[in-house]
Write an enzyme that holds these catalytic residues in place. Sequence first.
Site, PDB file in Angstrom:
ATOM      1  CE  LYS A  93       6.287  30.581 -13.223  1.00  0.00           C
ATOM      2  NZ  LYS A  93       5.396  29.998 -12.200  1.00  0.00           N
ATOM      3  CE1 TYR A 101      -2.967  13.754 -42.545  1.00  0.00           C
ATOM      4  CE2 TYR A 101      -2.262  15.677 -41.280  1.00  0.00           C
ATOM      5  CZ  TYR A 101      -1.957  14.576 -42.069  1.00  0.00           C
ATOM      6  OH  TYR A 101      -0.644  14.306 -42.384  1.00  0.00           O
TER       7      TYR A 101
END
Length: 375
Positions: free
Chosen positions: A34, A257
Amino acid sequence: MRSVARINLAALERNVGRIRAHVGPGVAVCAVVKADAYGHGAVPAARAALAAGATWLAVVTAGEATELRRAGVDARLLVLGPLPGDDLAEAVDAGAEVVVWEEEGLARLLELGRPAAVHVKLDSGMGRLGQRDPEVALALCHRVADAPHLRLTGAMSHFATADERGDAFFGEQLGRFRAFADRVRERFPGVVLHAANSAATFRDPAAHFDMVRPGVAMYGMDPFQQDPAALGLEPVMRWTSALVSVKPLSAGESVGYGRHFVTARDTTIGNVPAGYADGMRRALRWGHAELLVAGRRVPLVGSVSMDSVGVDLGPGARERVGDPVTILGADGDERITAEEIAGRLETINYEVTCMVGPRVPRLHHRDGEPDAGAA
């Protein structure tokens, strides 16, 4: 390429072989593929698992089942998850076996009117999907078996705390499912009984029943969040990049940043073109993560940007643009495991490989040799 996830299918096969040896010849292996095989590529992973002796595959959505069938994968296939709307018909049309645990789900199957193989799920304590009342679950087994176009092929459950060694609740769940499984086996010989994920597979042979459903262990990660090598498992994914910039910074200059990292000394900063859009979580910040640059551990510095991250190479660094960077995996004697990254993020190793984004190409190989059948 900015970065690439190299997927060693030979290692995956060896992991499946290790699991098969652990459970013994009387227990089937259902390889859980999955979520694009936990980020490793569903079709190549499925083929490798089957080549190594798995005889079942498991997914969660109808679309995942259809993907495997369209690729020519014809093994027994179980859809573990709920199938709302048209997904039920799609899964059945794909020849997948489906799971029911309540009257509504069975009624939808009966209304669909197509031949289907069905597993009944008991909620033995997970508190998620499944029927809590074993009497109702057993009645569902009888109703499935009596339906002219349905076949009862499995009875199952799932453990909540198998990965917590010493936890008593695992034993409680195991006892509840065993009592249910014994009654199912008595009434429906030949039905496949299964409950064990990777952790339960390695934790207790009593949890094996007729089949185990390994996921994370197949990809070479430790279901107990420690060291896969202790279980004889090999990590399958290695995520790498390369330096695209190397430049000196003086003491007092910042990186990234928010200026969350300011140099305390003259140093050299490298830039790696992998950011949170690629799966490098922003929580991996200065003082909280390391990468391998040419086999040497160096700290990640500044904030992880969408497309890049900085590393502190130190004063007088010899690294150059183009030098290899390992985000996940080994280089020489050093290694960064999914378990290490998960620990820094306060999460689990499952999330580490699943979060590697779709813009990171997967390169499938076999111990370094290209795998021609991976597509």
